[in-house]
Design a protein around this motif. Structure first.
Motif, PDB file in Angstrom:
ATOM      1  N   LYS B  12      59.622  47.620  79.927  1.00  0.00           N
ATOM      2  CA  LYS B  12      60.561  46.888  79.086  1.00  0.00           C
ATOM      3  C   LYS B  12      59.825  45.961  78.110  1.00  0.00           C
ATOM      4  CE  LYS B  12      65.138  46.390  80.975  1.00  0.00           C
ATOM      5  NZ  LYS B  12      66.104  45.474  81.552  1.00  0.00           N
ATOM      6  N   GLU B  13      60.201  46.006  76.885  1.00  0.00           N
ATOM      7  CA  GLU B  13      59.662  45.012  75.959  1.00  0.00           C
ATOM      8  C   GLU B  13      60.761  44.648  74.963  1.00  0.00           C
ATOM      9  OE1 GLU B  13      57.337  47.911  73.043  1.00  0.00           O
ATOM     10  OE2 GLU B  13      56.126  47.292  74.758  1.00  0.00           O
ATOM     11  N   PHE B  14      60.485  43.597  74.247  1.00  0.00           N
ATOM     12  CA  PHE B  14      61.455  43.199  73.238  1.00  0.00           C
ATOM     13  C   PHE B  14      61.222  44.019  71.986  1.00  0.00           C
ATOM     14  CE2 PHE B  14      61.098  39.350  75.822  1.00  0.00           C
ATOM     15  CZ  PHE B  14      62.441  39.150  76.117  1.00  0.00           C
ATOM     16  N   PRO B  15      62.169  44.779  71.545  1.00  0.00           N
ATOM     17  CA  PRO B  15      61.967  45.541  70.314  1.00  0.00           C
ATOM     18  C   PRO B  15      61.764  44.573  69.143  1.00  0.00           C
ATOM     19  CG  PRO B  15      64.238  45.765  71.103  1.00  0.00           C
ATOM     20  CD  PRO B  15      63.507  44.949  72.108  1.00  0.00           C
ATOM     21  N   SER B  16      60.635  44.773  68.401  1.00  0.00           N
ATOM     22  CA  SER B  16      60.223  43.738  67.451  1.00  0.00           C
ATOM     23  C   SER B  16      61.148  43.647  66.252  1.00  0.00           C
ATOM     24  CB  SER B  16      58.799  44.011  66.985  1.00  0.00           C
ATOM     25  OG  SER B  16      58.786  45.229  66.274  1.00  0.00           O
ATOM     26  N   HIS B  17      61.927  44.713  66.003  1.00  0.00           N
ATOM     27  CA  HIS B  17      62.818  44.596  64.855  1.00  0.00           C
ATOM     28  C   HIS B  17      64.064  43.793  65.203  1.00  0.00           C
ATOM     29  CE1 HIS B  17      64.224  48.062  67.117  1.00  0.00           C
ATOM     30  NE2 HIS B  17      65.394  47.929  66.526  1.00  0.00           N
ATOM     31  N   PRO B  23      55.999  31.211  67.651  1.00  0.00           N
ATOM     32  CA  PRO B  23      54.605  30.935  68.029  1.00  0.00           C
ATOM     33  C   PRO B  23      54.408  29.533  68.590  1.00  0.00           C
ATOM     34  CG  PRO B  23      54.844  30.936  65.639  1.00  0.00           C
ATOM     35  CD  PRO B  23      56.165  31.357  66.206  1.00  0.00           C
ATOM     36  N   MET B  24      55.346  28.639  68.364  1.00  0.00           N
ATOM     37  CA  MET B  24      55.183  27.274  68.850  1.00  0.00           C
ATOM     38  C   MET B  24      55.687  27.127  70.286  1.00  0.00           C
ATOM     39  SD  MET B  24      53.630  25.828  66.462  1.00  0.00           S
ATOM     40  CE  MET B  24      53.676  24.072  66.776  1.00  0.00           C
ATOM     41  N   CYS B  25      56.930  27.523  70.511  1.00  0.00           N
ATOM     42  CA  CYS B  25      57.509  27.256  71.824  1.00  0.00           C
ATOM     43  C   CYS B  25      57.635  28.520  72.677  1.00  0.00           C
ATOM     44  CB  CYS B  25      58.878  26.591  71.675  1.00  0.00           C
ATOM     45  SG  CYS B  25      60.096  27.625  70.849  1.00  0.00           S
ATOM     46  N   GLY B  26      57.327  29.678  72.080  1.00  0.00           N
ATOM     47  CA  GLY B  26      57.360  30.898  72.869  1.00  0.00           C
ATOM     48  C   GLY B  26      58.752  31.465  73.082  1.00  0.00           C
ATOM     49  N   GLU B  27      59.740  30.819  72.552  1.00  0.00           N
ATOM     50  CA  GLU B  27      61.120  31.281  72.704  1.00  0.00           C
ATOM     51  C   GLU B  27      61.311  32.616  71.988  1.00  0.00           C
ATOM     52  OE1 GLU B  27      63.376  29.754  74.409  1.00  0.00           O
ATOM     53  OE2 GLU B  27      65.365  30.270  73.636  1.00  0.00           O
ATOM     54  N   MET B  28      62.056  33.529  72.625  1.00  0.00           N
ATOM     55  CA  MET B  28      62.379  34.767  71.933  1.00  0.00           C
ATOM     56  C   MET B  28      63.622  34.524  71.092  1.00  0.00           C
ATOM     57  SD  MET B  28      59.957  36.697  72.717  1.00  0.00           S
ATOM     58  CE  MET B  28      60.471  38.222  71.972  1.00  0.00           C
ATOM     59  N   LEU B  29      63.499  34.817  69.791  1.00  0.00           N
ATOM     60  CA  LEU B  29      64.608  34.521  68.887  1.00  0.00           C
ATOM     61  C   LEU B  29      65.191  35.815  68.371  1.00  0.00           C
ATOM     62  CD1 LEU B  29      62.636  31.798  66.965  1.00  0.00           C
ATOM     63  CD2 LEU B  29      64.496  31.354  68.556  1.00  0.00           C
ATOM     64  N   PHE B  30      66.478  35.891  68.398  1.00  0.00           N
ATOM     65  CA  PHE B  30      67.194  37.045  67.893  1.00  0.00           C
ATOM     66  C   PHE B  30      67.102  37.015  66.362  1.00  0.00           C
ATOM     67  CE2 PHE B  30      71.558  39.188  67.479  1.00  0.00           C
ATOM     68  CZ  PHE B  30      70.988  40.440  67.638  1.00  0.00           C
ATOM     69  N   ASN B  31      66.566  38.089  65.775  1.00  0.00           N
ATOM     70  CA  ASN B  31      66.256  38.069  64.342  1.00  0.00           C
ATOM     71  C   ASN B  31      67.430  37.654  63.461  1.00  0.00           C
ATOM     72  OD1 ASN B  31      63.604  38.581  64.445  1.00  0.00           O
ATOM     73  ND2 ASN B  31      63.738  40.752  63.968  1.00  0.00           N
ATOM     74  N   LYS B  32      68.605  38.190  63.792  1.00  0.00           N
ATOM     75  CA  LYS B  32      69.754  37.885  62.940  1.00  0.00           C
ATOM     76  C   LYS B  32      70.085  36.397  62.965  1.00  0.00           C
ATOM     77  CE  LYS B  32      72.366  42.083  62.274  1.00  0.00           C
ATOM     78  NZ  LYS B  32      73.450  42.934  62.787  1.00  0.00           N
ATOM     79  N   ASN B  38      67.993  30.192  58.523  1.00  0.00           N
ATOM     80  CA  ASN B  38      66.963  30.068  57.484  1.00  0.00           C
ATOM     81  C   ASN B  38      65.553  30.136  58.039  1.00  0.00           C
ATOM     82  OD1 ASN B  38      68.642  29.826  55.172  1.00  0.00           O
ATOM     83  ND2 ASN B  38      69.185  27.780  55.899  1.00  0.00           N
ATOM     84  N   ARG B  39      65.377  30.966  59.028  1.00  0.00           N
ATOM     85  CA  ARG B  39      64.067  31.199  59.650  1.00  0.00           C
ATOM     86  C   ARG B  39      63.443  29.906  60.194  1.00  0.00           C
ATOM     87  NH1 ARG B  39      62.344  35.999  59.570  1.00  0.00           N
ATOM     88  NH2 ARG B  39      60.124  35.573  59.646  1.00  0.00           N
ATOM     89  N   VAL B  40      64.287  29.111  60.820  1.00  0.00           N
ATOM     90  CA  VAL B  40      63.801  27.950  61.556  1.00  0.00           C
ATOM     91  C   VAL B  40      64.139  28.181  63.022  1.00  0.00           C
ATOM     92  CG1 VAL B  40      64.006  25.470  61.881  1.00  0.00           C
ATOM     93  CG2 VAL B  40      64.194  26.429  59.598  1.00  0.00           C
ATOM     94  N   CYS B  41      63.166  27.975  63.910  1.00  0.00           N
ATOM     95  CA  CYS B  41      63.400  28.180  65.337  1.00  0.00           C
ATOM     96  C   CYS B  41      64.484  27.218  65.836  1.00  0.00           C
ATOM     97  CB  CYS B  41      62.100  27.964  66.113  1.00  0.00           C
ATOM     98  SG  CYS B  41      62.315  27.975  67.892  1.00  0.00           S
ATOM     99  N   GLN B  42      65.502  27.778  66.518  1.00  0.00           N
ATOM    100  CA  GLN B  42      66.598  26.924  66.974  1.00  0.00           C
ATOM    101  C   GLN B  42      66.143  25.953  68.052  1.00  0.00           C
ATOM    102  OE1 GLN B  42      66.891  30.294  66.602  1.00  0.00           O
ATOM    103  NE2 GLN B  42      69.020  30.904  66.321  1.00  0.00           N
ATOM    104  N   LYS B  43      65.097  26.372  68.798  1.00  0.00           N
ATOM    105  CA  LYS B  43      64.713  25.563  69.936  1.00  0.00           C
ATOM    106  C   LYS B  43      63.773  24.417  69.543  1.00  0.00           C
ATOM    107  CE  LYS B  43      63.215  25.958  74.676  1.00  0.00           C
ATOM    108  NZ  LYS B  43      62.008  26.472  75.328  1.00  0.00           N
ATOM    109  N   CYS B  44      62.682  24.771  68.825  1.00  0.00           N
ATOM    110  CA  CYS B  44      61.684  23.724  68.556  1.00  0.00           C
ATOM    111  C   CYS B  44      61.614  23.324  67.087  1.00  0.00           C
ATOM    112  CB  CYS B  44      60.301  24.174  69.025  1.00  0.00           C
ATOM    113  SG  CYS B  44      59.594  25.493  68.030  1.00  0.00           S
TER     114      CYS B  44
END
Lengths: 326, 283
Positions: B12-17, B23-32, B38-44
């Motif tokens: 199992k892996e996260f499909p990259s598309h 890269p800062m907090c390691g959170e997996m972010l749903f692309n949409k 606006n391409r800002v991480c919701q978490k950090c």
């Protein structure tokens, strides 16, 4: 326009008698055959025995009085400046200073200025403008110092401000590239009405080593990078970056400092004399145009945008007989 | 050699598309969701790079941007070849980014204020400044001067384009000279520094804004890491050349998070307009 008034490179093709008279090379074909390769030019330009700024200043100008400090942080020994007389006319000089020995090079930081060096230059430019003194700058640097202290004190801002001030400085400016013209650090002293260079000088967007480190990921490819960047005198003449070259003695400037200085003096006196007669407003707009003209762009010649490509079925509807070709 | 069972389940892996890892907090972010934010991480709050189209959408009022000089392309003045010829690099970058070069310029409105907007795209050859970038920015400045509209430039660039040699270096002087005219005409110029803004771009127009804003965490500095280690034989300390570092040392006015960028620019433009007491930025 600049050429017609100051008689530099492009005018030489029309009536270049003034420029040739001053002992200048305005066309690469005037140079002796068997010109050095780019890498040889880089080596000659970096030769530690090549005459550096203060030696040239001592031989070209009279009664040089050095001025120190940026009035904010300290005096940067990699940039020297002051007031002197050029054939009897007072001028302001700003120059990058390399050392002739390892000890002097350490003191001069190998000719790599800190931001305070550029801020000293800015102060002297203002002085030149204020008292209507022509400005002569001598460029000889591997580049602005890239270390952490320089970043802290705003190297980029200092260079940007220096370039901007030169583009609108209300006094004639003659630039002479003595040895290495290293990127933005050189351009901060390099915006002038006339830009001259010694025959073996180089002027480049980045050092050959830096270019090789980025594009080839290895500094050992510097020789190839030097050739690719076309940074030597004749190339600069072709691209118009430099208006004319000053001849060096056979074997290079380091073989005869006096002869080199004499050639520089002849060129400087002629150019300053000529520029001093141009009305200031003209001078400034010609300087703007000189730098405005750099660039090799291609634009579609017609002002109209080409029609967007249509899908095959629409082409078919338009012209079914010719298979959709219009 | 071990044979794989073709019918077996793949690990199992996260499909990259679909997902991006912060890269800062390691959170997996749903692309949409990331795009919507606006391409800002919701978490950090990490700011990912934003391409030119996204940047225009962020800053310009909807449908207000009309591009100028869209078809300008560069020729190859030096016949430059490194690992591949320069024209091939351009063609590859054009195919990848969908633009002709590393900057988009045009007219737009920000909160109703008409401006000239220029946005650099790091995706196109590292946002490097060659003849086309220099010419487009100079024309943008000249148009701002002629039409008395404020100029906003969003920088994202590694510096001057080495493949154009000294001609690329001369673009520093060219753009800066055009900005000097804006300055003398008292027309506002706001410079926005985004990740990354280095080299010749920072050492020319990007540093000269009446207001200089930066995005959080953006890499901003004079010399790139490779050039520094090549020249002085040591690496810059970590955290050097970040937006916050420049703020601390007095070279940017504010570090502005992406969601507030538009309103902040509009605020400054409005203030300058009041100071001139004239909609046309005085004489």
């Amino acid at each position: 326009m600049l050429d017609r008034i100051v008689g530099t490179r492009r005018a030489a093709e029309g009536n270049g008698h003034l420029a040739v008279e001053a002992g200048l090379v305005t066309d690469a074909t005037q140079l002796a055959a068997g010109r050095p390769t780019a890498w040889q030019a880089v080596q000659t330009a970096r030769n530690i025995t090549r005459p550096h700024a203060l030696e040239i200043i001592g031989r070209v100008f009279d009664r040089f009085q050095e001025l120190h400090g940026d009035r904010a942080f300290r005096d940067d020994p990699a940039i020297v400046g002051g007031i002197a007389e050029l054939a009897g006319r007072p001028v302001v000089i700003v120059a990058q200073q390399k050392g002739a020995s390892t000890e002097e090079n350490i003191q001069r930081n190998f000719g790599m200025p800190y931001p305070e060096g550029y801020r000293k230059a800015i102060r002297l430019y203002r002085l030149a403008e204020k008292f209507h003194l022509p400005l002569v700058t001598l460029v000889d640097t591997p580049g602005a110092y890239p270390g952490p202290e320089a970043e802290e004190r705003g190297q980029a801002e200092a260079i940007a401000s220096s370039i901007q001030l030169m583009t609108r400085l209300a006094t004639p400016i003659v630039v002479v590239v003595l040895g290495e013209g290293g990127s933005g650090g050189a351009l901060a002293l390099g915006v002038g009405d006339v830009v001259l260079a010694l025959e073996n000088a180089t002027y480049s967007v980045i050092s050959p080593e830096g270019c090789a480190a980025i594009l080839w990921r290895s500094a050992s490819e510097a020789e190839r990078a030097a050739a690719a960047m076309k940074l030597a005198g004749p190339d600069l003449l072709d691209t118009g970056v430099v208006d004319a070259l000053i001849r060096e003695p056979a074997g290079g400037a380091h073989t005869d400092h006096d002869a080199t200085a004499a050639a520089i003096k002849t060129a400087l006196v002629a150019q300053v004399e000529r520029l001093a007669r141009v009305p200031m407003a003209d001078l400034l707009s010609l300087r703007y145009e000189r730098f405005r003209a750099f660039g090799t762009i291609v634009e579609p010649s017609s002002g109209q945008a080409p029609a967007p490509p249509q899908p095959w079925w629409r082409r078919m509807l338009r012209n079914p007989m010719r298979g959709g070709e219009s | 050699m071990r044979l794989r069972n073709p019918f077996g389940r793949k690990p199992k892996e996260f499909p990259s598309h679909l997902w991006t890892q912060c890269p800062m907090c390691g959170e997996m972010l749903f692309n949409k969701q990331l795009e919507r934010n606006n391409r800002v991480c919701q978490k950090c709050g990490h700011h990912f790079k934003l391409d030119a189209a996204g940047r225009i959408e962020l800053l310009a009022d909807p449908r207000s941007f009309s591009e100028t000089e869209a078809d300008m392309v560069s020729s190859d003045p030096l016949g430059f070849v490194d690992s591949k010829p320069y024209p091939e690099r351009i063609a590859a970058a054009q195919a990848k980014s969908g633009h002709k070069d590393a900057v988009l310029t045009g007219d737009a409105t920000i909160s109703g204020i008409p401006i000239v907007l220029a946005v650099m795209d790091f995706e196109f050859m590292g946002g490097s400044m060659g003849s086309v970038v220099g010419e487009k920015l100079t024309r943008a400045a000249e148009r701002a001067f002629a039409e008395r509209k404020p100029l906003v430039i969003v920088s994202a660039s590694g510096g001057a384009r080495m493949q154009e040699g000294t001609i690329a270096l001369m673009q520093l002087a060219k753009t800066v000279a055009a900005l000097a005219r804006l300055d003398e005409a008292r027309i506002p110029f706001i410079s926005v520094l985004t990740d990354p803004t280095t080299g010749g771009v920072l050492a020319s127009f990007a540093s000269l804004g009446d207001i200089v804003l930066a995005e959080p965490g953006a890499l901003i500095g004079f010399s790139g890491a490779r050039v520094t280690s090549e020249t002085i034989g040591e690496k810059l300390p970590k955290g050097f050349q970040r937006a916050e570092f420049l703020l601390e040392h007095g070279f940017v006015d504010q570090v502005v998070p992406r969601p507030q960028l538009k309103e902040r620019i509009a605020f400054f433009l409005n203030s300058f307009r009041i100071a001139g007491q004239d909609l046309r930025w005085s004489l």
